[in-house]
Design a protein around this motif. Structure first.
Motif, PDB file in Angstrom:
ATOM      1  N   ARG A  24     -25.477  15.460 -32.503  1.00 14.69           N
ATOM      2  CA  ARG A  24     -24.235  15.085 -33.182  1.00 14.69           C
ATOM      3  C   ARG A  24     -24.246  13.599 -33.564  1.00 14.69           C
ATOM      4  NH1 ARG A  24     -19.368  17.371 -33.755  1.00 14.69           N
ATOM      5  NH2 ARG A  24     -19.980  19.066 -32.345  1.00 14.69           N
ATOM      6  N   GLU A  25     -24.585  12.746 -32.611  1.00 13.48           N
ATOM      7  CA  GLU A  25     -24.590  11.303 -32.887  1.00 13.48           C
ATOM      8  C   GLU A  25     -25.620  10.961 -33.952  1.00 13.48           C
ATOM      9  OE1 GLU A  25     -24.791   7.035 -30.463  1.00 13.48           O
ATOM     10  OE2 GLU A  25     -25.404   8.895 -29.466  1.00 13.48           O
ATOM     11  N   ALA A  27     -26.751  12.930 -36.355  1.00 14.98           N
ATOM     12  CA  ALA A  27     -26.295  13.450 -37.650  1.00 14.98           C
ATOM     13  C   ALA A  27     -25.198  12.568 -38.245  1.00 14.98           C
ATOM     14  CB  ALA A  27     -25.796  14.879 -37.474  1.00 14.98           C
ATOM     15  N   LEU A  28     -24.263  12.141 -37.438  1.00 16.10           N
ATOM     16  CA  LEU A  28     -23.179  11.284 -37.933  1.00 16.10           C
ATOM     17  C   LEU A  28     -23.733   9.934 -38.394  1.00 16.10           C
ATOM     18  CD1 LEU A  28     -20.381  12.075 -35.319  1.00 16.10           C
ATOM     19  CD2 LEU A  28     -20.569  12.896 -37.685  1.00 16.10           C
ATOM     20  N   ALA A  29     -24.756   9.435 -37.712  1.00 20.02           N
ATOM     21  CA  ALA A  29     -25.377   8.184 -38.138  1.00 20.02           C
ATOM     22  C   ALA A  29     -26.061   8.348 -39.491  1.00 20.02           C
ATOM     23  CB  ALA A  29     -26.392   7.721 -37.084  1.00 20.02           C
ATOM     24  N   LEU A  31     -25.140  10.424 -41.866  1.00 16.62           N
ATOM     25  CA  LEU A  31     -24.093  10.536 -42.885  1.00 16.62           C
ATOM     26  C   LEU A  31     -23.393   9.204 -43.134  1.00 16.62           C
ATOM     27  CD1 LEU A  31     -22.534  13.948 -41.791  1.00 16.62           C
ATOM     28  CD2 LEU A  31     -24.083  13.522 -43.708  1.00 16.62           C
ATOM     29  N   ALA A  32     -23.520   8.249 -42.201  1.00 17.35           N
ATOM     30  CA  ALA A  32     -22.868   6.943 -42.331  1.00 17.35           C
ATOM     31  C   ALA A  32     -23.765   5.921 -43.027  1.00 17.35           C
ATOM     32  CB  ALA A  32     -22.468   6.431 -40.950  1.00 17.35           C
ATOM     33  N   ILE A  58     -20.576  19.923 -38.228  1.00 17.52           N
ATOM     34  CA  ILE A  58     -20.467  18.585 -38.809  1.00 17.52           C
ATOM     35  C   ILE A  58     -20.392  18.664 -40.328  1.00 17.52           C
ATOM     36  CG2 ILE A  58     -21.728  16.414 -39.149  1.00 17.52           C
ATOM     37  CD1 ILE A  58     -22.847  16.841 -36.287  1.00 17.52           C
ATOM     38  N   THR A  61     -16.989  19.462 -42.179  1.00 18.07           N
ATOM     39  CA  THR A  61     -15.926  18.453 -42.279  1.00 18.07           C
ATOM     40  C   THR A  61     -16.372  17.201 -43.035  1.00 18.07           C
ATOM     41  OG1 THR A  61     -16.575  17.488 -40.145  1.00 18.07           O
ATOM     42  CG2 THR A  61     -14.911  19.236 -40.109  1.00 18.07           C
ATOM     43  N   TYR A  62     -17.612  17.187 -43.552  1.00 17.13           N
ATOM     44  CA  TYR A  62     -18.112  15.987 -44.225  1.00 17.13           C
ATOM     45  C   TYR A  62     -17.562  15.898 -45.643  1.00 17.13           C
ATOM     46  CZ  TYR A  62     -21.199  12.588 -46.385  1.00 17.13           C
ATOM     47  OH  TYR A  62     -21.680  11.502 -47.070  1.00 17.13           O
TER      48      TYR A  62
END
Length: 336
Positions: A24-25, A27-29, A31-32, A58, A61-62
């Protein structure tokens, strides 16, 4: 360059396998990433846990600027074949690599793309620096990467530079020049560096852009028993054989075949013999001798010492120690 073309020129590839509790962390990185719109691909190699479901959640909700694809292989391909597939399916010219347990800092993609542009898009592989991250997410010391800019194929073969594949970006052009990786390749990052070094198109940036996690899926297991140690030795030996075969093939493509053979052939012959012997360790003595005869390129006496050790096991080691002690005793007598 139109906005549509620009959005697809760079692709952030995140490969995952059984990393549900970490992905999760990561993947969010991804996308950021603070840069021009990217093609971002989260690709799961048929995990047996719920890694893919976490990625789907994830993605649902992106709402950011990057074009996100979440996909899963129907069966486990392994790293080499997984990379081959993703590069083949993408239209992007420049790929930024990540694993599902590492963290890319927001400026990573922008810095790599800018460096690629400054090279006139001639750089085929760009490495950077990273910071060690413990399994629990706490940060450790920096892990500097060696400078690749002036490394020659001979230097790479003689004393391989220290690199971390989690920091890499590379071109589709590089991959297509040498062709797909062999299907059994695991350490594709090392082979990718050698490819770029052969063409003189590798470079290293001084910036730190990745938190590189220790102790992920590929960590060394506990080696408490002899059976575990032997299994790990066999696995490590096999990975070295696979990597050397890939490097020899790529060197031939780049016109450095003779150079690579002079550095690697003896070691490859030795490891191949040991691998063959390890697969027949429970054979009869005549069967083990037959393994020895299959590898005439390995020095005779060394080869058959290994055959004897495989057959007699610990007793052979005892005999060798006794013989060595006997030799030392007689050497001392002669000196008196």
């Amino acid at each position: 360059m139109t906005q549509v073309q620009k959005a697809h020129r760079a692709c952030f590839l995140m490969l995952t396998y059984n990393q549900a509790h970490l992905v999760r962390e990561s993947a969010l990185a991804a996308l950021a990433q603070d840069c021009e719109p990217l093609e971002i691909v989260f690709s799961d190699d048929a995990s047996t846990d719920n890694t893919f479901e976490v990625l789907q959640e994830i993605a649902a909700t992106y709402r950011g600027p990057h074009r996100l694809t979440v996909r899963r292989n129907p069966r486990n391909l392994g790293i080499g074949e997984h990379v081959n597939l993703l590069i083949r399916e993408s239209r992007s010219a420049f790929f930024i690599a990540s694993a599902g347990d590492d963290i890319s800092l927001p400026a990573r993609s922008r810095t790599l793309i800018e460096a690629w542009d400054r090279s006139g898009q001639k750089a085929d592989l760009i490495s950077s620096q990273c910071v060690r991250m413990h399994f629990d997410g706490t940060l450790g010391e920096p892990k500097p990467t060696d400078k690749l800019d002036e490394v020659t194929p001979a230097q790479w073969l003689e004393n391989r530079p220290f690199i971390i594949g989690a920091t890499h970006a590379f071109t589709k052009r590089l991959h297509e020049h040498f062709g797909p990786f062999n299907s059994d390749v695991v350490c594709e990052d090392q082979a990718m560096v050698f490819r770029a070094v052969c063409l003189g198109t590798a470079m290293t940036l001084p910036d730190f852009h990745v938190h590189y996690r220790d102790g992920g899926v590929s960590k060394q297991p506990a080696l408490d028993t002899k059976a575990q140690r032997l299994a790990w030795e066999r696995k490590t030996r096999r990975l070295h054989i696979i990597e050397m075969r890939q490097v020899l093939r790529d060197a031939q493509t780049a016109g450095h075949g003779e150079l690579a053979r002079s550095h690697l052939s003896n070691k490859l012959h030795t490891l191949t013999f040991l691998d063959d012997l390890g697969q027949h360790e429970n054979d009869t003595f005549s069967g083990l001798m037959a393994v020895g005869r299959r590898h005439p390129e390995v020095p005779f006496f060394w080869r058959y010492k290994k055959v004897l050790k495989a057959y007699f096991g610990e007793s052979y080691a005892v005999i060798r120690r006794q013989n060595e002690a006997r030799k030392q005793f007689f050497r001392r007598l002669r000196k008196r």
